[in-house]
Design a protein around this motif. Structure first.
Motif, PDB file in Angstrom:
ATOM      1  N   GLY A  70      -4.468  14.431  -4.493  1.00  0.00           N
ATOM      2  CA  GLY A  70      -5.073  14.346  -3.242  1.00  0.00           C
ATOM      3  C   GLY A  70      -4.272  14.642  -1.861  1.00  0.00           C
ATOM      4  N   ILE A  71      -3.183  14.400  -1.974  1.00  0.00           N
ATOM      5  CA  ILE A  71      -2.339  14.450  -0.806  1.00  0.00           C
ATOM      6  C   ILE A  71      -1.809  15.970  -1.063  1.00  0.00           C
ATOM      7  N   ALA A  72      -1.687  16.334  -1.909  1.00  0.00           N
ATOM      8  CA  ALA A  72      -1.172  17.966  -1.839  1.00  0.00           C
ATOM      9  C   ALA A  72      -2.444  18.702  -1.597  1.00  0.00           C
ATOM     10  N   PRO A 104      -1.877   2.013   9.977  1.00  0.00           N
ATOM     11  CA  PRO A 104      -1.626   1.009   9.540  1.00  0.00           C
ATOM     12  C   PRO A 104      -0.573   1.110   8.285  1.00  0.00           C
ATOM     13  N   THR A 105       0.552   0.524   7.959  1.00  0.00           N
ATOM     14  CA  THR A 105       1.206   0.976   6.711  1.00  0.00           C
ATOM     15  C   THR A 105       1.632  -0.659   6.391  1.00  0.00           C
ATOM     16  N   GLY A 106       1.532  -0.871   5.035  1.00  0.00           N
ATOM     17  CA  GLY A 106       2.047  -2.219   4.823  1.00  0.00           C
ATOM     18  C   GLY A 106       3.577  -2.060   4.436  1.00  0.00           C
ATOM     19  N   TYR A 107       4.339  -3.501   4.776  1.00  0.00           N
ATOM     20  CA  TYR A 107       5.663  -3.541   4.527  1.00  0.00           C
ATOM     21  C   TYR A 107       6.606  -2.858   5.160  1.00  0.00           C
ATOM     22  N   LEU A 120      10.682  -3.001   4.570  1.00  0.00           N
ATOM     23  CA  LEU A 120      11.086  -2.484   3.685  1.00  0.00           C
ATOM     24  C   LEU A 120      11.728  -1.217   3.854  1.00  0.00           C
ATOM     25  N   MET A 121      11.252  -0.425   4.548  1.00  0.00           N
ATOM     26  CA  MET A 121      11.722   0.844   4.946  1.00  0.00           C
ATOM     27  C   MET A 121      12.829   0.842   5.992  1.00  0.00           C
ATOM     28  N   HIS A 122      12.964  -0.106   6.863  1.00  0.00           N
ATOM     29  CA  HIS A 122      13.887  -0.286   7.759  1.00  0.00           C
ATOM     30  C   HIS A 122      13.768  -1.716   8.277  1.00  0.00           C
ATOM     31  N   LEU A 154      -1.503  -2.079  13.393  1.00  0.00           N
ATOM     32  CA  LEU A 154      -0.712  -3.252  12.469  1.00  0.00           C
ATOM     33  C   LEU A 154      -1.551  -3.446  11.126  1.00  0.00           C
ATOM     34  N   SER A 155      -0.913  -3.357  10.023  1.00  0.00           N
ATOM     35  CA  SER A 155      -1.723  -3.547   8.673  1.00  0.00           C
ATOM     36  C   SER A 155      -1.659  -5.145   8.402  1.00  0.00           C
ATOM     37  N   THR A 156      -3.043  -5.540   7.683  1.00  0.00           N
ATOM     38  CA  THR A 156      -3.092  -6.617   6.983  1.00  0.00           C
ATOM     39  C   THR A 156      -1.839  -7.011   6.085  1.00  0.00           C
ATOM     40  N   MET A 157      -1.161  -6.251   5.659  1.00  0.00           N
ATOM     41  CA  MET A 157      -0.194  -6.171   4.511  1.00  0.00           C
ATOM     42  C   MET A 157       1.286  -6.097   5.682  1.00  0.00           C
ATOM     43  N   GLY A 158       1.426  -6.358   6.623  1.00  0.00           N
ATOM     44  CA  GLY A 158       2.564  -5.920   7.313  1.00  0.00           C
ATOM     45  C   GLY A 158       3.471  -7.055   7.280  1.00  0.00           C
ATOM     46  N   PHE A 169      -5.684  -3.839  14.786  1.00  0.00           N
ATOM     47  CA  PHE A 169      -5.352  -4.550  13.667  1.00  0.00           C
ATOM     48  C   PHE A 169      -6.234  -4.157  12.386  1.00  0.00           C
ATOM     49  N   GLN A 170      -5.515  -3.705  11.389  1.00  0.00           N
ATOM     50  CA  GLN A 170      -6.134  -3.337  10.400  1.00  0.00           C
ATOM     51  C   GLN A 170      -6.440  -4.494   9.372  1.00  0.00           C
ATOM     52  N   LEU A 171      -7.581  -4.447   8.907  1.00  0.00           N
ATOM     53  CA  LEU A 171      -8.022  -5.850   8.077  1.00  0.00           C
ATOM     54  C   LEU A 171      -8.371  -5.238   6.533  1.00  0.00           C
ATOM     55  N   ASN A 177      -8.261   9.630   3.067  1.00  0.00           N
ATOM     56  CA  ASN A 177      -8.349   9.110   1.431  1.00  0.00           C
ATOM     57  C   ASN A 177      -7.129   8.336   1.199  1.00  0.00           C
ATOM     58  N   HIS A 178      -6.903   7.733   2.350  1.00  0.00           N
ATOM     59  CA  HIS A 178      -5.515   6.469   2.220  1.00  0.00           C
ATOM     60  C   HIS A 178      -4.282   7.588   1.809  1.00  0.00           C
ATOM     61  N   GLY A 179      -4.276   8.784   2.402  1.00  0.00           N
ATOM     62  CA  GLY A 179      -3.181   9.705   2.009  1.00  0.00           C
ATOM     63  C   GLY A 179      -2.933   9.969   0.713  1.00  0.00           C
ATOM     64  N   ASP A 197      -6.816  11.476   8.854  1.00  0.00           N
ATOM     65  CA  ASP A 197      -5.812  11.290   8.362  1.00  0.00           C
ATOM     66  C   ASP A 197      -5.415  11.850   6.940  1.00  0.00           C
ATOM     67  N   GLY A 198      -4.132  12.093   6.617  1.00  0.00           N
ATOM     68  CA  GLY A 198      -3.733  12.392   5.332  1.00  0.00           C
ATOM     69  C   GLY A 198      -2.818  13.628   5.261  1.00  0.00           C
ATOM     70  N   GLY A 199      -1.541  13.570   5.284  1.00  0.00           N
ATOM     71  CA  GLY A 199      -1.039  15.053   5.333  1.00  0.00           C
ATOM     72  C   GLY A 199      -0.524  15.476   6.590  1.00  0.00           C
ATOM     73  N   VAL A 200      -0.806  14.820   7.856  1.00  0.00           N
ATOM     74  CA  VAL A 200      -0.192  15.439   9.040  1.00  0.00           C
ATOM     75  C   VAL A 200       1.097  15.328   9.084  1.00  0.00           C
ATOM     76  N   MET A 254      -4.541   9.916  12.610  1.00  0.00           N
ATOM     77  CA  MET A 254      -3.533   9.068  12.393  1.00  0.00           C
ATOM     78  C   MET A 254      -2.289   9.597  11.583  1.00  0.00           C
ATOM     79  N   ILE A 255      -1.130   9.025  11.660  1.00  0.00           N
ATOM     80  CA  ILE A 255      -0.291   9.461  10.853  1.00  0.00           C
ATOM     81  C   ILE A 255       0.467   8.286  10.235  1.00  0.00           C
ATOM     82  N   GLY A 256       0.966   8.499   9.008  1.00  0.00           N
ATOM     83  CA  GLY A 256       1.442   7.435   8.092  1.00  0.00           C
ATOM     84  C   GLY A 256       2.842   7.749   7.550  1.00  0.00           C
ATOM     85  N   ARG A 257       2.833   8.648   6.684  1.00  0.00           N
ATOM     86  CA  ARG A 257       4.369   8.686   6.117  1.00  0.00           C
ATOM     87  C   ARG A 257       5.157   9.559   7.187  1.00  0.00           C
ATOM     88  N   ALA A 258       4.630  10.668   8.175  1.00  0.00           N
ATOM     89  CA  ALA A 258       5.497  11.244   9.221  1.00  0.00           C
ATOM     90  C   ALA A 258       6.357  10.160   9.935  1.00  0.00           C
TER      91      ALA A 258
HETATM   92  C1  LIG Z   1       3.777   3.134   2.490  1.00  0.00           C
HETATM   93  C2  LIG Z   1       2.306   3.073   2.814  1.00  0.00           C
HETATM   94  C3  LIG Z   1       1.712   2.104   3.177  1.00  0.00           C
HETATM   95  C4  LIG Z   1       0.317   2.120   3.621  1.00  0.00           C
HETATM   96  N1  LIG Z   1      -0.254   0.843   3.699  1.00  0.00           N
HETATM   97  C5  LIG Z   1      -1.538   0.591   4.311  1.00  0.00           C
HETATM   98  C6  LIG Z   1      -2.158  -0.579   4.430  1.00  0.00           C
HETATM   99  O1  LIG Z   1      -1.659  -1.601   4.610  1.00  0.00           O
HETATM  100  N2  LIG Z   1      -3.588  -0.468   5.108  1.00  0.00           N
HETATM  101  C7  LIG Z   1      -4.271   0.742   5.046  1.00  0.00           C
HETATM  102  O2  LIG Z   1      -5.331   0.771   5.668  1.00  0.00           O
HETATM  103  N3  LIG Z   1      -3.838   1.834   4.936  1.00  0.00           N
HETATM  104  C8  LIG Z   1      -2.201   1.884   4.449  1.00  0.00           C
HETATM  105  N4  LIG Z   1      -1.679   2.982   4.100  1.00  0.00           N
HETATM  106  C9  LIG Z   1      -2.474   4.480   4.300  1.00  0.00           C
HETATM  107  C10 LIG Z   1      -2.238   4.786   5.784  1.00  0.00           C
HETATM  108  O3  LIG Z   1      -2.753   3.951   6.750  1.00  0.00           O
HETATM  109  C11 LIG Z   1      -3.110   6.366   6.231  1.00  0.00           C
HETATM  110  O4  LIG Z   1      -4.079   6.476   5.697  1.00  0.00           O
HETATM  111  C12 LIG Z   1      -2.090   7.460   5.382  1.00  0.00           C
HETATM  112  O5  LIG Z   1      -0.772   6.876   5.228  1.00  0.00           O
HETATM  113  C13 LIG Z   1      -2.450   8.651   5.800  1.00  0.00           C
HETATM  114  O6  LIG Z   1      -1.606   9.560   5.195  1.00  0.00           O
HETATM  115  P1  LIG Z   1      -0.069  10.341   5.529  1.00  0.00           P
HETATM  116  O7  LIG Z   1       0.908   9.202   5.057  1.00  0.00           O
HETATM  117  O8  LIG Z   1      -0.038  11.522   4.831  1.00  0.00           O
HETATM  118  O9  LIG Z   1       0.192  10.491   7.041  1.00  0.00           O
HETATM  119  C14 LIG Z   1      -0.429   3.219   3.716  1.00  0.00           C
HETATM  120  C15 LIG Z   1       0.225   4.322   3.723  1.00  0.00           C
HETATM  121  C16 LIG Z   1       1.485   4.543   3.292  1.00  0.00           C
HETATM  122  C17 LIG Z   1       2.393   5.698   3.018  1.00  0.00           C
END
Ligand SMILES: Cc1cc2nc3c(=O)[nH]c(=O)nc-3n(C[C@H](O)[C@H](O)[C@H](O)COP(=O)(O)O)c2cc1C
Length: 408
Positions: A66-68, A109-112, A115-117, A137-141, A159-161, A301-303, A333-336, A354-358
Motif C-alpha cells: 500500500g505505502i509502496a 495524528p500519530t499515536g505514541y 516513544l519516538m522522542h 492530536l491522536s486519541t492514542m497520543g 483532535f483525532q477520534l 489508507n492510513h499510510g 495522505d500516505g507517502g508524502v 497530511m504528513i505522518g512518517r515525514a
Molecule cells: C507511527 C504512526 C502512528 C499512527 N497513528 C495514528 C493514529 O493514532 N490515528 C490515526 O488516525 N492515524 C494514525 N496514523 C496514520 C497517519 O495519521 C497518516 O494517515 C499516515 O501516517 C500517512 O502516511 P505517511 O506516514 O506516509 O505520511 C499513524 C501513522 C504512523 C506512521
C-alpha cells in the motif's frame, strides 16, 4: 590548443577558500547538518532510536504494498511547467476549513509520539504553532488534550477520534477535546479491525514496550534514547489515564468494528465544530459523507498500515474532488515525503496533504529541531517546484495540474 596561463600559488587566495567553521561536537547537530532531504533525516532517525521503534514508524501492513504504491504514484507525477512567468513572489498560503495557514500541509495524528522522542506531541504542536500550521492530536497520543493545550496554548489543534464501543468513554474524550480548544474532530474510520503489521510482530513490538532479554542489547545500542525514556514520565495513552491495559488489550475496546454512518450522524449531534472523516478510500463514501454534511475528508489508507491492497489515494483524488470538492475540504495522505509530493497532491485537486512518517522521522532524529528541518525542506522544495513550473499560488498549482505518467 588553448592553454591556461600559469602563476605561482597565491596563499592569500588559498586561505580565502577555506571554510573555517569547525564541525559541531554535538552529534545530533553534526548529523542533521548533513541532511538535505526527508530521506536523509530518516537515515539519522534510524541511528537514533531502537530498531523496534523505527520499524513501528516506517512499517506498514503485510507486504507493505500500500505505502509502496503511494510512493510509486507520487514518483510518476509529471508537472506541467510554464515559462516566462514572473515568479519573484511565491505564496504558499492557503485556507484549511476556511482559515489561513502558511502551507498546505497538516500534521497527521500519530499515536505514541513520546516513544519516538521524549519531547513527544508538544514538540510537533510547537512547530505547527510557530509555522501557522494545523496539528492533529491522536486519541492514542502520549500527551492528553489538556496537556497539549497547556504546553502549546497558541497552536491550532484538531483532535483525532477513534469512536469507542462505550459511548460514555467516547463522550469523555470528546469533552476533553472541546474544553481544551480543539477546533475540529477528525474521525478515523479505516480501522474497523487493526491492520496486520509483520515488522512489529517480528520485532515483538508491544505498546508500552516490554523489557526482555533482547531489550538489554537494545539499551546498549541506543543509551541516550533509553536514558530519555527512563528519566521522563512513563509512556501511557494519555487520553485513557488510569486505564492500565496494553494496546492489544485496549484495541477491541477502542476500535469499534460496528462503526457506521449513523455514528457519524450521532457525532454531529454532540460536537458543534467541524467534523473531518479520515480513511476514505472510494468516491462512493466521499459522496455519502458530503450528503450527511461533514466538513472534510482525508483520502487515506492510513499510510498503508491498515488495508494493504486498497486504492492509492492520489489515483482516486481527481474523481473524488470532482464529486465533492465544492462541498468540503479534501485532504490526502500516505507517502508524502517531499515538496514535490505536496505539489502533486495540490495539482490533482487536494485542499492540503497530511504528513505522518515525514515529521516522525524528524521527531526521532532530533525532536522539535528535527520537525522544523522537515518543514523547512518541504517548504523549500515546494517553493522550488512552484518557481520552476511558473505557479505563484496554491490556486495556480491547481490550475496548472499534472499528469501521472502511465506505467512502462
Ligand atoms: C507511527 C504512526 C502512528 C499512527 N497513528 C495514528 C493514529 O493514532 N490515528 C490515526 O488516525 N492515524 C494514525 N496514523 C496514520 C497517519 O495519521 C497518516 O494517515 C499516515 O501516517 C500517512 O502516511 P505517511 O506516514 O506516509 O505520511 C499513524 C501513522 C504512523 C506512521
Amino acid at each position: 590548443m588553448i592553454k591556461s596561463k600559469r602563476q605561482l600559488p597565491n596563499p592569500k587566495y588559498f586561505f580565502s577558500l577555506i571554510d573555517w567553521k569547525l564541525p559541531s561536537l554535538n552529534r545530533s547537530k553534526s548529523l542533521m547538518a548533513k541532511t538535505f532531504t526527508v530521506a536523509d533525516i530518516a537515515k539519522v532517525a534510524k541511528k537514533k532510536v531502537p530498531k523496534v521503534v523505527f520499524d513501528y514508524v516506517e512499517g506498514a501492513a503485510l507486504e507493505e504494498d500500500g505505502i509502496a504504491r503511494s510512493r510509486a504514484t507520487f514518483a510518476r507525477a509529471e508537472f506541467y511547467p510554464q515559462i516566462l512567468r514572473d515568479v519573484s513572489n511565491i505564496d504558499t498560503t492557503t485556507k484549511i476549513l476556511g482559515k489561513k495557514v502558511d502551507l498546505p500541509i497538516i500534521f497527521a495524528p500519530t499515536g505514541y509520539t513520546r516513544l519516538m522522542h521524549h519531547t513527544g506531541e508538544p514538540a510537533v504542536a510547537q512547530v505547527a504553532a510557530d509555522r501557522n500550521m494545523v496539528y492533529c492530536l491522536s486519541t492514542m497520543g502520549t500527551t492528553s488534550p489538556i496537556e497539549l493545550a497547556k504546553a502549546v496554548p497558541d497552536s491550532r489543534r484538531w483532535f483525532q477520534l477513534y469512536l469507542m464501543k462505550n459511548r460514555v468513554d467516547s463522550l469523555n474524550i470528546i469533552n476533553q477535546a472541546r474544553e481544551n480548544g480543539f477546533e475540529t474532530l477528525v474521525v478515523t474510520a479505516d480501522t474497523p479491525v487493526l491492520g496486520i503489521r509483520i515488522r512489529d510482530a517480528r520485532n515483538g513490538m508491544t505498546v508500552p514496550p516490554r523489557i526482555r532479554l533482547s531489550t538489554v542489547l537494545a539499551i546498549a545500542m541506543k543509551p541516550r534514547w533509553w536514558a530519555n525514556l527512563l528519566t521522563t514520565p512513563p509512556l501511557e495513552f494519555a487520553a485513557f489515564r488510569g486505564w492500565s491495559q496494553t494496546l492489544s488489550e485496549l484495541a477491541p475496546l477502542i476500535f469499534d468494528s460496528s462503526l457506521s454512518y449513523k455514528d457519524i450522524q450521532w457525532l454531529q449531534t454532540v460536537w458543534e465544530g467541524p467534523i473531518v472523516v479520515k480513511g476514505v478510500q472510494c468516491k462512493e463514501d466521499a459522496v455519502k459523507l458530503a450528503k450527511i454534511g461533514v466538513q472534510g475528508i482525508v483520502l487515506s489508507n492510513h499510510g498503508g498500515r491498515q488495508l494493504n491492497r486498497g486504492t492509492v489515494p492520489l489515483e482516486i483524488l481527481p474523481e473524488v474532488v470532482a464529486a465533492v470538492g465544492k462541498k468540503m475540504d479534501v485532504y490526502i495522505d500516505g507517502g508524502v515525503m517531499s515538496g514535490q509530493d505536496v505539489y502533486a497532491a495540490i495539482a490533482m485537486g487536494a485542499t492540503a496533504v497530511m504528513i505522518g512518517r515525514a515529521y516522525l522521522y524528524g521527531v526521532m532524529a532530533d525532536g522539535q529541531r528535527g520537525v522544523e528541518k522537515v518543514i523547512d525542506i518541504l517548504k523549500t522544495e515546494l517553493i522550488n517546484s512552484m518557481g520552476l513550473t511558473g505557479t505563484r499560488t496554491v490556486a495556480e498549482i491547481k490550475e496548472a495540474g499534472i499528469r501521472i505518467r502511465p506505467i512502462g
